[in-house]
Scaffold this active site. Structure first.
Site, PDB file in Angstrom:
ATOM      1  N   TYR A  51      73.701 -32.116 -19.039  1.00  0.00           N
ATOM      2  CA  TYR A  51      73.848 -33.134 -17.977  1.00  0.00           C
ATOM      3  C   TYR A  51      72.792 -34.208 -18.131  1.00  0.00           C
ATOM      4  O   TYR A  51      71.613 -33.914 -18.139  1.00  0.00           O
ATOM      5  CB  TYR A  51      73.742 -32.510 -16.584  1.00  0.00           C
ATOM      6  CG  TYR A  51      74.801 -31.492 -16.229  1.00  0.00           C
ATOM      7  CD1 TYR A  51      75.962 -31.348 -16.974  1.00  0.00           C
ATOM      8  CD2 TYR A  51      74.645 -30.658 -15.127  1.00  0.00           C
ATOM      9  CE1 TYR A  51      76.929 -30.403 -16.631  1.00  0.00           C
ATOM     10  CE2 TYR A  51      75.605 -29.714 -14.778  1.00  0.00           C
ATOM     11  CZ  TYR A  51      76.742 -29.597 -15.539  1.00  0.00           C
ATOM     12  OH  TYR A  51      77.684 -28.662 -15.202  1.00  0.00           O
ATOM     13  N   LYS A 217      88.751 -38.067   1.328  1.00  0.00           N
ATOM     14  CA  LYS A 217      88.512 -39.517   1.268  1.00  0.00           C
ATOM     15  C   LYS A 217      89.471 -40.261   0.338  1.00  0.00           C
ATOM     16  O   LYS A 217      89.441 -41.480   0.285  1.00  0.00           O
ATOM     17  CB  LYS A 217      87.053 -39.811   0.912  1.00  0.00           C
ATOM     18  CG  LYS A 217      86.595 -39.431  -0.479  1.00  0.00           C
ATOM     19  CD  LYS A 217      85.108 -39.787  -0.600  1.00  0.00           C
ATOM     20  CE  LYS A 217      84.518 -39.320  -1.906  1.00  0.00           C
ATOM     21  NZ  LYS A 217      83.084 -39.633  -1.977  1.00  0.00           N
TER      22      LYS A 217
END
Ligand SMILES: NC(=O)c1ccc[n+]([C@@H]2O[C@H](COP(=O)([O-])OP(=O)(O)OC[C@H]3O[C@@H](n4cnc5c(N)ncnc54)[C@H](OP(=O)(O)O)[C@@H]3O)[C@@H](O)[C@H]2O)c1
Length: 317
Positions: A51, A217
């Protein structure tokens, strides 16, 4: 609190995802998210050595480094950190020498003596599994790692890993990290959960919020003005069937005063073998929903309603 498999790791049942750190959350925002998570009772953090190497100019290791700086600055009691090996550009794959070098690099970035939970991030079939299992066992024997786990492995390969570990007398994995949520169920329920049940492994699912879709959302597959790099991966679920799941989550959540996100995480926690779903937060404002998802208990009829609205068809044998 929840126990990870047969380990001695007892954690808050929601793990904070670390792939945002150094990517969609800068160092300050990452520190604020980590502070809010731990202040709210969280203690389980998920990261990986890779990451976020997919971001141009980012070499990988950035999330681990930010977590390491935060640990050094805050010295929190009892925080459990999980990380992963196999995808870092400099340490790709699961050969014994690579696993060792990658683990040492992760320890350096995290600034700790021991990794609490160390995952093989993706299977590497180019290396004999005996070699990989042996490499992880050696890390445990040398005190660099407390517990071993696997991510993105098939049920057959998890079984093989367990058989090798038993035959060679080394620790079994304690956790499996698959892609699992209300819009991605069948493969995990059909193949991974049975093997986890058989060997006493805990599931620590990722993409628990379907990259944000399960917060409610995204109401259209058209990402339009959405700027998040997660938008296209999340909005693709906003089909008629996907939005029926959101409506059901909203209805059930309202009865508890809980958000859609918290309710979807609570559904995951109610599934067999799931110990702690992983979800990430880009901002401090997103953290309370994650913590609530670690605490909300759904009634069995609510879990059933969510099972029905997200129903999948078993593959024919
Ligand atoms: N083992 C593996 O191969 C693997 C693969 C992927 C991920 N993971 C792990 O799983 C973690 C979670 O994955 P993920 O972050 O990709 O997916 P996710 O947890 O399903 O989605 C998280 C995203 O949802 C949005 N969000 C979170 N809380 C919200 C809220 N309260 N309201 C509105 N939106 C909210 C944020 O996106 P916005 O920034 O768009 O707002 C956040 O980054 C990662 O950090 C990583 O640790 C593991």
């Amino acid at each position: 609190m929840t126990r990870i498999g047969h380990s001695d790791l007892d954690v808050f049942p929601l793990s904070l995802g670390g792939n945002v750190f150094g990517w969609t959350a800068d160092r300050d925002a990452s520190f604020a998210v980590l502070d809010a998570f731990v202040d709210g009772g969280g203690d389980f953090i998920d990261t990986a050595d890779v990451y976020s190497a997919w971001v141009p100019g980012n070499p990988g290791g950035v999330s681990e480094r930010i977590i390491g700086e935060w640990l050094a600055s805050r010295k929190p009691e009892g925080v459990v950190v999980a990380t992963k090996v196999s995808q870092h550009p400099e340490f790709t794959g699961l050969s014994a020498s690579n696993v060792r070098k990658a683990a040492e690099a992760s320890l350096g970035r995290l600034g700790v003596d021991t990794i609490d939970l160390y995952y093989a991030h993706y299977d590497d079939e180019s290396v004999p599994l005996e070699e990989t299992v042996g490499a992880f066992a050696q890390l445990v024997a040398d005190g660099l790692v407390r517990h071993v786990a696997v991510s993105n492995y098939t049920a057959e390969r998890i079984r093989e890993w367990v058989e090798i570990a038993r035959r060679t007398g080394v620790d079994l994995p304690v956790a499996v990290q698959p892609h699992y949520n209300l819009v991605h169920r069948n493969d995990v329920e059909q193949t991974i959960i049975p093997v986890a049940e058989e060997f006493g492994l805990s599931l620590v699912p990722y993409y628990s919020l379907a990259s944000g879709f399960l917060t409610g959302k995204y109401r259209s597959v058209d990402v339009g003005g959405q700027t998040s790099p997660r938008a296209s991966g999340a909005a693709k679920y906003a089909t008629e069937a996907g939005l029926r799941i959101i409506d059901t989550l909203e209805e059930i959540g309202d009865a508890h005063g809980a958000s859609i996100a918290a309710t979807s995480l609570a559904w995951l926690r109610a599934q067999p073998t799931v110990a702690a779903p992983i979800a990430s937060a880009r901002t401090v404002e997103q953290v309370p929903d994650l913590l609530a998802g670690g605490r909300l208990e759904l009634a069995s009829d609510e879990v059933d309603a969510l099972n029905r609205v997200s129903e999948w068809t078993p593959a024919k044998a």
